[in-house]
Design an enzyme around this catalytic site. Structure first.
Site, short mmCIF file in Angstrom:
data_model
loop_
_atom_site.label_atom_id
_atom_site.label_comp_id
_atom_site.label_asym_id
_atom_site.label_seq_id
_atom_site.Cartn_x
_atom_site.Cartn_y
_atom_site.Cartn_z
N GLU A 181 0.82 -1.21 0.00
CA GLU A 181 0.00 0.00 0.00
C GLU A 181 0.86 1.27 0.00
O GLU A 181 0.45 2.31 -0.48
CB GLU A 181 -0.94 -0.01 1.22
CG GLU A 181 -2.31 0.57 0.93
CD GLU A 181 -3.32 0.30 2.04
OE1 GLU A 181 -2.99 -0.35 3.04
OE2 GLU A 181 -4.45 0.77 1.91
N HIS A 205 5.92 -27.03 -0.59
CA HIS A 205 5.12 -28.09 -1.20
C HIS A 205 3.99 -27.52 -2.04
O HIS A 205 3.10 -28.24 -2.48
CB HIS A 205 4.57 -29.01 -0.11
CG HIS A 205 5.68 -29.60 0.72
ND1 HIS A 205 6.27 -30.80 0.44
CD2 HIS A 205 6.35 -29.09 1.79
CE1 HIS A 205 7.24 -31.02 1.32
NE2 HIS A 205 7.30 -30.00 2.15
N LYS A 237 -12.98 2.15 -3.01
CA LYS A 237 -14.00 2.48 -2.00
C LYS A 237 -15.10 3.33 -2.63
O LYS A 237 -16.28 3.12 -2.40
CB LYS A 237 -13.37 3.26 -0.83
CG LYS A 237 -12.53 2.41 0.13
CD LYS A 237 -12.08 3.26 1.32
CE LYS A 237 -11.22 2.47 2.30
NZ LYS A 237 -10.68 3.29 3.39
O1 PA5 Z 1 -3.19 1.52 6.02
C1 PA5 Z 1 -4.21 2.08 5.71
O2 PA5 Z 1 -4.32 3.30 5.71
C2 PA5 Z 1 -5.45 1.28 5.34
O3 PA5 Z 1 -5.16 -0.08 5.26
C3 PA5 Z 1 -6.55 1.48 6.38
O4 PA5 Z 1 -6.06 1.08 7.64
C4 PA5 Z 1 -7.78 0.69 6.02
O5 PA5 Z 1 -8.24 1.06 4.73
C5 PA5 Z 1 -8.89 0.96 7.03
O6 PA5 Z 1 -9.16 2.33 7.10
P1 PA5 Z 1 -9.92 2.95 8.33
O7 PA5 Z 1 -9.08 2.79 9.54
O8 PA5 Z 1 -10.14 4.38 7.97
O9 PA5 Z 1 -11.23 2.20 8.48
#
Ligand code: PA5
Length: 411
Positions: A256, A277, A391
């Site tokens: 990410e 495996h 989203k």
């Molecule tokens: O690392 C990140 O920013 C994302 O993985 C968020 O943690 C994830 O999308 C969840 O978002 P939120 O905490 O706003 O629900």
């Protein structure tokens, strides 16, 4: 504490670069820490289940630490379970029947408060808790969210829930040293002070201006070199199945933070020897797109000796008297040799011990290396515009569907 070893195929050239500071990611105040410890104690006294609701960075850090540091088979008075990571109706239905008749506390964690999976799950759980506990539900729901904005903040104010804050500038995948990670970790009975102490030590060690000696720089630069030489997949490999959730956290952290502007290594993980495996053939002889990073701990508390048998019917007496962990270590060395013989670069991150201190140290190290690595790629490690696109699209589709249904109902 932690050493990084480059593969024999890598000649990294490390130089100083200007890397964003992340030391504020590990600044839980003493006051907040003692509140976390107190609430964790209350939960341990009054609950059989802590339900942690959150997705992505908002729960993976905590679960990675909990899974890494608690026993495989655990008959405890208090179980930690997770919700809000999917949109499966079956999962939620089974979760509800599993928690029924057990004493429940809920920790809902969402920085934005509006992520669909945890938000929908929380709506259902909130109703369940109110029906079951009445006014007492308020005491049993703890919210962890943004200090200034968001729907969850509003709900917590309206309902009078106790609330922990994820500082504005700390994104989900970097939030394990805030209450988002620390409360569930403390409830699991893990020493959070040691965990934070490990991270503080790492913060200090990886600030080292002598970047040639700095393992976070070494790891980031060697990944970058692999990327420039045309490798597209980094496989994080470890040898202890309880690290499998840490793998998921690592995958999210790097995926990410780096995968943007059509750049970045694809982060993938394997748990050895299990995955040999499954995917071992591809690694050994498939497309030359993979390099490996072995993650290893020198000391792991529990171990088991192989017994001798009189008839030696399985022919394994040659291993009699040895410990399983020592065999696992030799197998690790054999895997590295086999892969390197076929030209696969194998790098190693080695920690002294699998304990709260070293988990804190490792996670801070990885966060720091990730930020250095993103800087080398010239991408912003702290945003996730691609996730926002998905989203938005899902929300649009749901809104369209719902208004269609409404019109159909009205006509
Ligand atoms: O690392 C990140 O920013 C994302 O993985 C968020 O943690 C994830 O999308 C969840 O978002 P939120 O905490 O706003 O629900």
């Amino acid at each position: 504490m932690l050493t990084y070893q480059c593969s024999k195929y890598t000649k990294i050239r490390i130089k100083g670069i200007s890397v964003p500071n992340i030391s504020h990611y590990n600044q839980c105040s003493l006051e907040e820490l003692s509140e976390i410890v107190n609430i964790a104690k209350e939960i341990k006294e009054h609950a059989q289940i802590l339900l942690v609701i959150g997705i992505g960075g908002s729960f993976l850090g905590a679960r990675a630490v909990i899974d890494a540091l608690t026993p495989y088979f655990n008959e405890t008075k208090l179980e930690i379970i997770y919700g809000g990571q999917n949109m499966s109706g079956a999962y939620l239905q089974e979760l509800l029947s599993f928690i029924d008749k057990k004493e429940i506390y809920v920790n809902v964690i969402s920085k934005s408060g509006s992520t669909m999976e945890p938000a929908l799950t929380f709506r259902i759980i909130k109703k369940y808790m109110e029906e079951r506990y009445g006014k007492e539900a308020k005491q049993r729901i703890i919210v962890t969210t943004d200090p200034e904005t968001g729907i969850l903040k509003r709900i917590s104010e309206q309902e009078g829930y106790r609330r922990f804050l994820i500082p504005r500038e700390v994104g989900g995948r970097f939030s394990v040293f805030t209450a988002a990670g620390l409360l569930p970790i403390a409830v699991a009975g893990i020493n959070i002070k040691e965990f934070i102490r490990g991270a503080k030590r790492a913060e200090n060690d990886f600030e080292d201006k002598n970047v040639q000696q700095n393992a976070a720089y070494q790891y980031a630069f060697s990944r970058f070199e692999m990327y420039q030489r045309g490798y597209s997949i980094e496989l994080l490999a470890s040898f202890e199945p309880r690290l499998n959730t840490l793998h998921k956290w690592w995958k999210q952290l790097f995926g990410e933070s780096e995968g943007k502007d059509s750049k970045g290594l694809y982060p993938s993980t394997v748990s050895f020897s299990t995955d040999l495996h499954a995917i071992g053939q591809f690694i050994q002889e498939g497309s030359r797109i993979v390099f490996e990073t072995f993650l290893d701990f020198e000391e792991i508390d529990a171990d088991m000796k192989i017994p001798f048998t009189i008839d030696n019917i399985d022919g394994l007496n040659y291993l009699g008297g040895r410990s399983m962990n020592s065999i696992n270590n030799i197998s690790r060395d054999g895997i590295a040799l086999a892969h390197e013989e076929n030209g696969i670069p194998v790098h190693k991150i080695i920690l002294t011990k699998l304990d709260p201190f070293h988990m804190g140290y490792l996670m801070y190290f990885l966060m720091k290396a990730c930020v250095i690595s993103a800087t080398l790629l010239d991408v912003n490690p702290f945003n996730q515009p691609g996730v926002e696109v998905y989203k938005r699209r899902v929300r649009e589709l749901l809104l369209k569907e719902s208004s269609l249904l409404l019109t159909m109902k009205q006509t």
